[in-house]
Design a protein around this motif. Structure first.
Motif, short mmCIF file in Angstrom:
data_model
loop_
_atom_site.label_atom_id
_atom_site.label_comp_id
_atom_site.label_asym_id
_atom_site.label_seq_id
_atom_site.Cartn_x
_atom_site.Cartn_y
_atom_site.Cartn_z
N ALA A 1 0.83 -1.20 0.00
CA ALA A 1 0.00 0.00 0.00
C ALA A 1 0.87 1.26 0.00
CB ALA A 1 -0.93 -0.01 1.21
N ALA A 2 1.96 1.22 0.76
CA ALA A 2 2.85 2.39 0.80
C ALA A 2 3.44 2.66 -0.58
CB ALA A 2 3.95 2.17 1.82
N ARG A 3 3.83 1.61 -1.29
CA ARG A 3 4.37 1.80 -2.64
C ARG A 3 3.28 2.31 -3.58
NH1 ARG A 3 7.86 -2.89 -5.13
NH2 ARG A 3 8.76 -1.12 -6.23
N ALA A 4 2.07 1.77 -3.44
CA ALA A 4 0.97 2.21 -4.31
C ALA A 4 0.62 3.67 -4.06
CB ALA A 4 -0.26 1.33 -4.09
N GLY B 1 2.79 5.91 -3.54
CA GLY B 1 3.87 6.72 -4.08
C GLY B 1 5.10 6.84 -3.22
N HIS B 2 5.17 6.08 -2.14
CA HIS B 2 6.32 6.16 -1.24
C HIS B 2 7.39 5.15 -1.62
CE1 HIS B 2 4.05 8.90 1.21
NE2 HIS B 2 3.08 8.01 1.38
N GLU B 3 8.61 5.42 -1.21
CA GLU B 3 9.70 4.47 -1.38
C GLU B 3 9.69 3.48 -0.22
OE1 GLU B 3 13.64 5.87 -2.80
OE2 GLU B 3 12.78 7.87 -2.49
N VAL B 4 9.83 2.21 -0.55
CA VAL B 4 9.76 1.16 0.46
C VAL B 4 11.00 0.29 0.33
CG1 VAL B 4 8.57 -0.98 1.09
CG2 VAL B 4 7.26 1.12 0.72
N LEU B 5 11.53 -0.10 1.48
CA LEU B 5 12.62 -1.07 1.52
C LEU B 5 12.36 -1.97 2.72
CD1 LEU B 5 15.40 -1.99 0.38
CD2 LEU B 5 16.45 -0.46 2.08
N VAL B 6 12.50 -3.27 2.51
CA VAL B 6 12.38 -4.23 3.60
C VAL B 6 13.78 -4.73 3.93
CG1 VAL B 6 11.33 -6.39 4.40
CG2 VAL B 6 10.10 -4.92 2.77
N ALA B 7 14.10 -4.80 5.22
CA ALA B 7 15.41 -5.27 5.64
C ALA B 7 15.24 -6.43 6.61
CB ALA B 7 16.20 -4.13 6.30
N THR B 8 16.05 -7.47 6.41
CA THR B 8 15.95 -8.66 7.25
C THR B 8 17.24 -9.44 7.17
OG1 THR B 8 14.52 -10.55 7.77
CG2 THR B 8 14.97 -10.13 5.43
N ALA B 9 17.31 -10.55 7.87
CA ALA B 9 18.50 -11.39 7.86
C ALA B 9 18.73 -11.96 6.46
CB ALA B 9 18.36 -12.51 8.88
N ALA C 1 7.69 -11.71 -2.35
CA ALA C 1 6.50 -10.90 -2.14
C ALA C 1 6.47 -9.68 -3.05
CB ALA C 1 6.42 -10.46 -0.69
N GLY C 2 7.47 -9.55 -3.92
CA GLY C 2 7.50 -8.43 -4.85
C GLY C 2 7.96 -7.13 -4.20
N LEU C 3 8.75 -7.24 -3.13
CA LEU C 3 9.21 -6.05 -2.42
C LEU C 3 10.73 -5.95 -2.48
CD1 LEU C 3 6.90 -6.37 0.71
CD2 LEU C 3 6.75 -4.59 -1.04
N PRO C 4 11.27 -4.75 -2.59
CA PRO C 4 12.72 -4.59 -2.55
C PRO C 4 13.24 -4.93 -1.16
CG PRO C 4 11.64 -2.45 -2.53
CD PRO C 4 10.57 -3.46 -2.76
N VAL D 1 -1.56 4.07 5.64
CA VAL D 1 -0.42 4.78 5.06
C VAL D 1 -0.64 6.28 5.12
CG1 VAL D 1 0.83 5.22 2.92
CG2 VAL D 1 0.34 2.88 3.59
N THR D 2 -1.88 6.71 4.86
CA THR D 2 -2.20 8.14 4.93
C THR D 2 -1.93 8.68 6.34
OG1 THR D 2 -3.87 7.89 3.21
CG2 THR D 2 -4.01 9.86 4.58
N LEU D 3 -2.24 7.88 7.37
CA LEU D 3 -1.96 8.29 8.74
C LEU D 3 -0.46 8.35 9.00
CD1 LEU D 3 -4.59 6.18 10.73
CD2 LEU D 3 -4.66 8.65 10.27
N LEU D 4 0.30 7.42 8.44
CA LEU D 4 1.74 7.41 8.65
C LEU D 4 2.44 8.62 8.01
CD1 LEU D 4 2.61 3.62 8.15
CD2 LEU D 4 2.02 4.84 10.24
#
Length: 367
Positions: free
Chosen positions: A23-26, A28-36, A46-49, A359-362
């Motif tokens: 939703a955040a990407r949709a 218009g925001h930049e999204v990055l997921v970080a994990t081990a 999941a189609g996420l960077p 996302v709008t609240l964030l």
């Protein structure tokens, strides 16, 4: 905005974050997921960077030594320590990603501590996604013992549980509608066709079969055979490696495999499960009554909430004989009041703010 999502390397912890990241990407925001490092492929699927935070020990390996601890609080402490040790492994990587990518906000699921600690060190706000009803105070306490400081307080806590099921500690949480994500599981053809018999789905998730010890292993096959005596269609949702190691389980069910519960449960009449966050909420959103046999941590509180709302029944692990489970499934199939209560909770879930609304609240500073 730039939103950095962080998750412990477990599917049940990543999956609730995925719709919010989409939703955040949709929006218009930049999204990055970080994990081990070892879990990056699951995020990419999941189609996420995704960015690697470096190698870390696995949760099952860290917590496995305590799998037979009879005290639920003891298991919660052991699991909290495992998450703290994972966070310690990846904290340098989290600090590096925060410094290099410079996010505006960090969003972490409740068992991931490296992201919040890195955010606090950089003076950034962080938001917590709260899976499960239980307070699970043992988790941040374990992190505090590991790092010498308690994890920072989030500016917002996102909570997908229906408001009337939440405990007092969650009164201030921001509601978010649960949008189940099942990973790469495919929708089988039988899901699309009308059913002619009642259908019962059985699942113990992805962690319990590896962490639960022999209790679940010993129960599963006789349970499936007992349930078949109800004249219902039996569905077993299990990982492919579980079925490959125990092909007799698939033989005892009408349908078996890695299944997308968001599509499967709406065409089922009862769910039998361990009470994991994603599993319970997916069943509630589908309006399906459930029998919960909790194994550890938040699952006991999740089970109590379902039973307290009359949307299902709870059975303690020590009481979960095949005969006892079958008797309670028969009750759930025969008493429409359970389905009516589950349908009421499904309506409440549907009325909660969507991930796009949240996302709008964030985008706005927390007050």
């Amino acid at each position: 905005m730039r939103l950095l999502f962080t998750t412990a390397p477990l599917r049940g912890h990543l999956h609730p974050l995925v719709p919010l990241a989409w939703a955040a990407r949709a929006c218009g925001h930049e999204v990055l997921v970080a994990t081990a490092e070892a879990f990056c492929a699951a995020v990419a699927a999941a189609g996420l960077p995704v960015a690697s935070l470096g190698p870390a020990d696995g949760f099952v390996e860290l917590a496995g030594a305590d799998r037979d601890t009879p005290d639920p609080a003891g298991r919660r402490r052991a699991h909290g320590r495992a998450f703290a040790l994972i966070a310690a492994d990846v904290l340098p990587g989290a600090r590096g990603v925060v410094a290099d990518w410079r996010p505006d906000l960090v969003v972490s699921e409740r068992a991931e501590f490296a992201g919040p600690l890195a955010a606090a060190a950089a003076g950034l706000p962080h938001v917590e996604y709260r899976w499960g009803i239980a307070p699970l105070d043992e988790y941040p306490e374990a992190a505090a013992a590991e790092f010498g400081v308690r994890p920072p307080t989030p500016v917002r806590v996102l909570d997908p549980w229906p408001v009337r099921l939440r405990a007092a500690h969650a009164a201030h949480h921001q509601s978010i509608r649960d949008m189940p994500y099942s990973g790469e599981a495919r929708v089988p053809g039988w899901v699309l066709r009308p059913r002619v018999r009642p259908r019962v789905c059985v699942t113990f998730g992805t962690v319990v079969p590896r962490l639960g010890g022999g209790r679940v292993d010993d129960l599963l096959l006789p349970l499936l055979r007992s349930l078949s005596g109800l004249g219902a269609e039996i569905v077993l949702a299990a990982e492919d490696q579980v079925l490959a190691a125990r092909p007799e389980l698939a033989d005892a069910a009408d349908h078996a495999g890695r299944l997308p519960l968001a599509q499967v449960l709406p065409v089922c009449d009862v769910l039998v499960s361990h009470g994991g966050h994603n599993t319970v909420l997916t069943a509630l959103a589908a309006g399906v009554p459930q029998l919960v046999i909790p194994q550890f941590d938040d699952q006991f509180d999740n089970a109590d909430a379902v039973a307290g709302a009359r949307a299902g029944l709870r059975l303690d692990p020590g009481e979960a004989t095949p005969e006892a489970v079958t008797a309670r499934v028969r009750e759930l199939l025969g008493d429409r009041r359970y389905a009516a209560a589950a349908a009421g909770l499904a309506a409440e879930i549907a009325a909660q703010p969507s991930p796009a609304d949240v996302v709008t609240l964030l985008e706005k500073p927390a007050t």
